[in-house]
Design a protein around this motif. Structure first.
Motif, mmCIF file in Angstrom:
data_model
loop_
_atom_site.group_PDB
_atom_site.id
_atom_site.type_symbol
_atom_site.label_atom_id
_atom_site.label_comp_id
_atom_site.label_asym_id
_atom_site.label_seq_id
_atom_site.Cartn_x
_atom_site.Cartn_y
_atom_site.Cartn_z
ATOM 1 N N ILE A 177 -2.219 52.205 -29.291
ATOM 2 C CA ILE A 177 -1.613 51.264 -28.354
ATOM 3 C C ILE A 177 -0.381 50.663 -29.020
ATOM 4 O O ILE A 177 -0.491 50.039 -30.071
ATOM 5 C CB ILE A 177 -2.599 50.133 -27.985
ATOM 6 N N PRO A 178 0.797 50.870 -28.449
ATOM 7 C CA PRO A 178 2.002 50.347 -29.086
ATOM 8 C C PRO A 178 2.050 48.820 -29.031
ATOM 9 O O PRO A 178 1.597 48.212 -28.065
ATOM 10 C CB PRO A 178 3.139 50.964 -28.268
ATOM 11 N N ASP A 179 2.608 48.207 -30.052
ATOM 12 C CA ASP A 179 2.750 46.760 -30.067
ATOM 13 C C ASP A 179 3.604 46.318 -28.895
ATOM 14 O O ASP A 179 4.679 46.860 -28.646
ATOM 15 C CB ASP A 179 3.407 46.296 -31.376
ATOM 16 N N GLY A 180 3.080 45.366 -28.148
ATOM 17 C CA GLY A 180 3.814 44.883 -26.988
ATOM 18 C C GLY A 180 3.645 45.740 -25.761
ATOM 19 O O GLY A 180 4.176 45.436 -24.703
ATOM 20 N N GLY A 181 2.911 46.848 -25.882
ATOM 21 C CA GLY A 181 2.752 47.739 -24.741
ATOM 22 C C GLY A 181 1.873 47.163 -23.656
ATOM 23 O O GLY A 181 2.062 47.438 -22.490
ATOM 24 N N ILE A 182 0.949 46.295 -24.053
ATOM 25 C CA ILE A 182 0.051 45.647 -23.103
ATOM 26 C C ILE A 182 -0.070 44.184 -23.493
ATOM 27 O O ILE A 182 -0.110 43.854 -24.682
ATOM 28 C CB ILE A 182 -1.353 46.318 -23.125
ATOM 29 N N ASP A 183 -0.121 43.317 -22.523
ATOM 30 C CA ASP A 183 -0.288 41.906 -22.821
ATOM 31 C C ASP A 183 -1.612 41.681 -23.533
ATOM 32 O O ASP A 183 -2.635 42.209 -23.148
ATOM 33 C CB ASP A 183 -0.283 41.084 -21.522
ATOM 34 N N GLU A 184 -1.594 40.882 -24.578
ATOM 35 C CA GLU A 184 -2.812 40.586 -25.329
ATOM 36 C C GLU A 184 -3.209 39.148 -25.102
ATOM 37 O O GLU A 184 -2.390 38.317 -24.776
ATOM 38 C CB GLU A 184 -2.587 40.836 -26.818
ATOM 39 N N HIS A 230 -5.991 45.854 -11.824
ATOM 40 C CA HIS A 230 -6.902 44.709 -11.682
ATOM 41 C C HIS A 230 -6.309 43.497 -12.384
ATOM 42 O O HIS A 230 -5.683 43.626 -13.443
ATOM 43 C CB HIS A 230 -8.269 45.052 -12.283
ATOM 44 N N ASN A 231 -6.512 42.310 -11.813
ATOM 45 C CA ASN A 231 -5.865 41.112 -12.368
ATOM 46 C C ASN A 231 -6.701 40.378 -13.405
ATOM 47 O O ASN A 231 -6.264 39.328 -13.899
ATOM 48 C CB ASN A 231 -5.468 40.144 -11.243
ATOM 49 N N ASN A 232 -7.878 40.902 -13.748
ATOM 50 C CA ASN A 232 -8.710 40.200 -14.740
ATOM 51 C C ASN A 232 -9.514 41.217 -15.550
ATOM 52 O O ASN A 232 -10.728 41.353 -15.372
ATOM 53 C CB ASN A 232 -9.633 39.204 -14.041
ATOM 54 N N VAL A 233 -8.820 41.909 -16.420
ATOM 55 C CA VAL A 233 -9.442 42.924 -17.272
ATOM 56 C C VAL A 233 -9.329 42.498 -18.726
ATOM 57 O O VAL A 233 -8.263 42.080 -19.185
ATOM 58 C CB VAL A 233 -8.770 44.299 -17.098
ATOM 59 N N MET A 238 -3.767 41.949 -18.539
ATOM 60 C CA MET A 238 -4.869 42.482 -19.347
ATOM 61 C C MET A 238 -4.892 41.783 -20.706
ATOM 62 O O MET A 238 -3.849 41.583 -21.329
ATOM 63 C CB MET A 238 -4.711 43.993 -19.545
ATOM 64 N N ARG A 239 -6.077 41.414 -21.111
ATOM 65 C CA ARG A 239 -6.256 40.836 -22.446
ATOM 66 C C ARG A 239 -6.859 41.897 -23.366
ATOM 67 O O ARG A 239 -7.780 42.615 -22.959
ATOM 68 C CB ARG A 239 -7.195 39.626 -22.391
ATOM 69 N N ILE A 240 -6.365 41.969 -24.580
ATOM 70 C CA ILE A 240 -6.886 42.932 -25.541
ATOM 71 C C ILE A 240 -7.369 42.181 -26.773
ATOM 72 O O ILE A 240 -6.628 41.376 -27.360
ATOM 73 C CB ILE A 240 -5.813 43.953 -25.966
ATOM 74 N N TYR A 241 -8.610 42.433 -27.154
ATOM 75 C CA TYR A 241 -9.159 41.884 -28.385
ATOM 76 C C TYR A 241 -9.407 43.037 -29.346
ATOM 77 O O TYR A 241 -10.191 43.939 -29.044
ATOM 78 C CB TYR A 241 -10.455 41.124 -28.116
ATOM 79 N N LYS A 242 -8.727 43.000 -30.470
ATOM 80 C CA LYS A 242 -8.864 44.056 -31.464
ATOM 81 C C LYS A 242 -9.935 43.659 -32.475
ATOM 82 O O LYS A 242 -9.791 42.679 -33.197
ATOM 83 C CB LYS A 242 -7.526 44.311 -32.161
ATOM 84 N N ALA A 243 -10.995 44.421 -32.496
ATOM 85 C CA ALA A 243 -12.119 44.141 -33.394
ATOM 86 C C ALA A 243 -11.992 44.969 -34.670
ATOM 87 O O ALA A 243 -11.352 46.024 -34.688
ATOM 88 C CB ALA A 243 -13.435 44.460 -32.693
ATOM 89 N N GLN A 278 -14.309 40.099 -12.644
ATOM 90 C CA GLN A 278 -13.855 40.289 -14.021
ATOM 91 C C GLN A 278 -14.365 41.627 -14.522
ATOM 92 O O GLN A 278 -15.498 42.022 -14.222
ATOM 93 C CB GLN A 278 -14.371 39.160 -14.930
ATOM 94 N N ILE A 279 -13.543 42.336 -15.287
ATOM 95 C CA ILE A 279 -13.928 43.619 -15.858
ATOM 96 C C ILE A 279 -13.811 43.538 -17.376
ATOM 97 O O ILE A 279 -12.793 43.063 -17.904
ATOM 98 C CB ILE A 279 -13.058 44.760 -15.311
ATOM 99 N N LEU A 280 -14.840 43.989 -18.052
ATOM 100 C CA LEU A 280 -14.876 44.039 -19.509
ATOM 101 C C LEU A 280 -15.058 45.487 -19.929
ATOM 102 O O LEU A 280 -16.095 46.090 -19.665
ATOM 103 C CB LEU A 280 -16.027 43.174 -20.041
ATOM 104 N N LEU A 281 -14.037 46.056 -20.564
ATOM 105 C CA LEU A 281 -14.099 47.432 -21.038
ATOM 106 C C LEU A 281 -14.217 47.425 -22.554
ATOM 107 O O LEU A 281 -13.429 46.765 -23.234
ATOM 108 C CB LEU A 281 -12.857 48.216 -20.621
ATOM 109 N N ILE A 282 -15.212 48.142 -23.078
ATOM 110 C CA ILE A 282 -15.395 48.205 -24.524
ATOM 111 C C ILE A 282 -15.236 49.649 -24.989
ATOM 112 O O ILE A 282 -15.633 50.586 -24.305
ATOM 113 C CB ILE A 282 -16.770 47.641 -24.952
ATOM 114 N N VAL A 283 -14.636 49.810 -26.169
ATOM 115 C CA VAL A 283 -14.361 51.154 -26.667
ATOM 116 C C VAL A 283 -14.293 51.122 -28.187
ATOM 117 O O VAL A 283 -13.787 50.162 -28.774
ATOM 118 C CB VAL A 283 -13.040 51.699 -26.063
ATOM 119 N N SER A 284 -14.826 52.150 -28.809
ATOM 120 C CA SER A 284 -14.784 52.229 -30.270
ATOM 121 C C SER A 284 -14.605 53.673 -30.701
ATOM 122 O O SER A 284 -14.980 54.606 -29.985
ATOM 123 C CB SER A 284 -16.061 51.647 -30.895
ATOM 124 N N GLY A 285 -14.013 53.850 -31.867
ATOM 125 C CA GLY A 285 -13.905 55.169 -32.460
ATOM 126 C C GLY A 285 -12.542 55.823 -32.276
ATOM 127 O O GLY A 285 -11.911 55.707 -31.230
#
Length: 248
Positions: free
Chosen positions: A241-248, A226-229, A1-6, A192-199
Motif C-alpha cells: 500500500i503506497p504511503d498516502g494512497g489511502i486515508d489512514e 463504503h463510507n465506514n470501512v 477508509m481507516r487503516i491500522y497497521k499491526a 460499519q465494515i471491518l476487514l482484517i488481513v495478514s500475511g
C-alpha cells in the motif's frame, strides 16, 4: 477508509477485537456480521478472553454469518456452523436463538437465499460486518465475476478458492463445490465494515482491491465505495500500500 497497521497477526487480532468489543459495549444489542477462516480466529480468542474477564457481554447480540458450504450439515467439522461454535459461540454468552447461519442442507437453494435475505432485513441490517479477503479478492464467497451479486446466493466456488480451502479437508475432492454467501448489497449496507488481513501472500490482492479500480473481477474493491470501512492488517499484508494512497 481507516487503516491500522499491526505489527503481526496477534497485534492485528487485538486491534480487530477492540473494534468489535467497542461496538458491542456502545450498543449491547448489536447485529454482528461474522466471518470464518483463519483470519478472525485470533480476534475471536481475544473477545473470549475479554468476555471471561467481564469486559464485554454478548447476551443481547445477534450474529449473522456471511456464508456456509452447501451440502454440509451443521454437525460436520468442516461446516462454518461448526467452526463458529468451536472458536466463538460455545465460549461466550450469545443466545442460541440469536445465532444465524445459512442452512447448508436446505432442500431448495433459492428459498434458502430468500429466507436469509428476509432474516437480515428483519434484524434491521448489520451494525458491524467482519470480513476477510481471499487471494482472488473474494469476500464471503462472492467470487470474481462479470457483475456484483446483490443478494444472498448459492455460488460455485472458483478453483483458487477450492485450492485455498483444501487444507481444511482430507483432500481437494472433499471440498464442497458450492456455498451460500451473503450478497454484496447486504455487505455494503452494513453500517460499519471491518476487514482484517495478514500475511505477505495477501499483499498483492490488498493493493489491487484498495488502490485499483472498483470491479467485480475483484469483489473486495467494492468496499472503496463504503463510507465506514476499517482495514486492519499486519505489516506484511499492507506492505504494497503506497504511503498516502489511502486515508489512514
Amino acid at each position: 477508509m481507516r487503516i491500522y497497521k499491526a505489527k503481526d497477526y496477534a497485534d492485528m487480532s487485538r486491534k480487530a477485537a477492540n473494534i468489535i468489543s467497542a461496538q458491542v459495549i456502545i450498543k449491547p444489542n448489536s447485529v454482528l456480521g461474522l466471518a470464518t477462516g483463519s483470519s478472525p480466529i485470533g480476534a475471536y480468542r481475544q473477545l473470549i478472553e475479554w468476555y471471561r474477564k467481564g469486559d464485554v457481554d454478548f447476551r443481547k447480540v445477534t450474529s449473522i454469518n456471511l456464508d456456509e458450504y452447501r451440502g454440509l450439515p451443521q454437525s460436520d467439522p468442516q461446516s462454518y456452523s461448526y467452526f463458529m461454535h468451536q472458536y466463538f459461540f460455545d465460549h461466550v454468552n450469545v443466545c442460541p436463538q440469536n445465532i444465524h447461519i445459512p442452512d447448508g442442507m436446505a432442500p431448495d437453494p433459492q428459498e434458502e437465499c430468500r429466507r436469509y435475505d428476509t432474516l437480515i432485513q428483519a434484524c434491521g441490517g448489520i451494525d458491524l460486518q467482519l470480513l476477510g479477503i481471499g487471494h482472488n479478492g473474494h469476500i464471503g464467497f462472492n467470487e470474481p465475476g462479470e457483475a456484483f451479486e446483490k443478494r444472498t446466493h448459492c455460488v460455485s466456488l472458483s478453483s483458487s478458492t477450492i485450492e485455498a480451502n483444501k487444507r481444511f479437508f482430507d483432500n481437494e475432492e472433499s471440498v464442497p463445490r458450492q456455498a451460500y454467501t451473503m450478497g454484496m448489497r447486504s455487505i455494503m449496507q452494513a453500517k460499519q465494515i471491518l476487514l482484517i488481513v495478514s500475511g505477505e501472500e495477501k499483499a498483492e490482492i490488498v493493493k489491487e482491491a484498495f488502490c485499483g479500480p472498483v470491479t467485480p473481477q475483484v469483489p473486495a474493491s467494492a468496499l472503496q465505495l463504503h463510507n465506514n470501512v476499517t482495514l486492519v492488517g499486519d505489516q506484511a499484508a499492507l506492505s504494497l500500500i503506497p504511503d498516502g494512497g489511502i486515508d489512514e
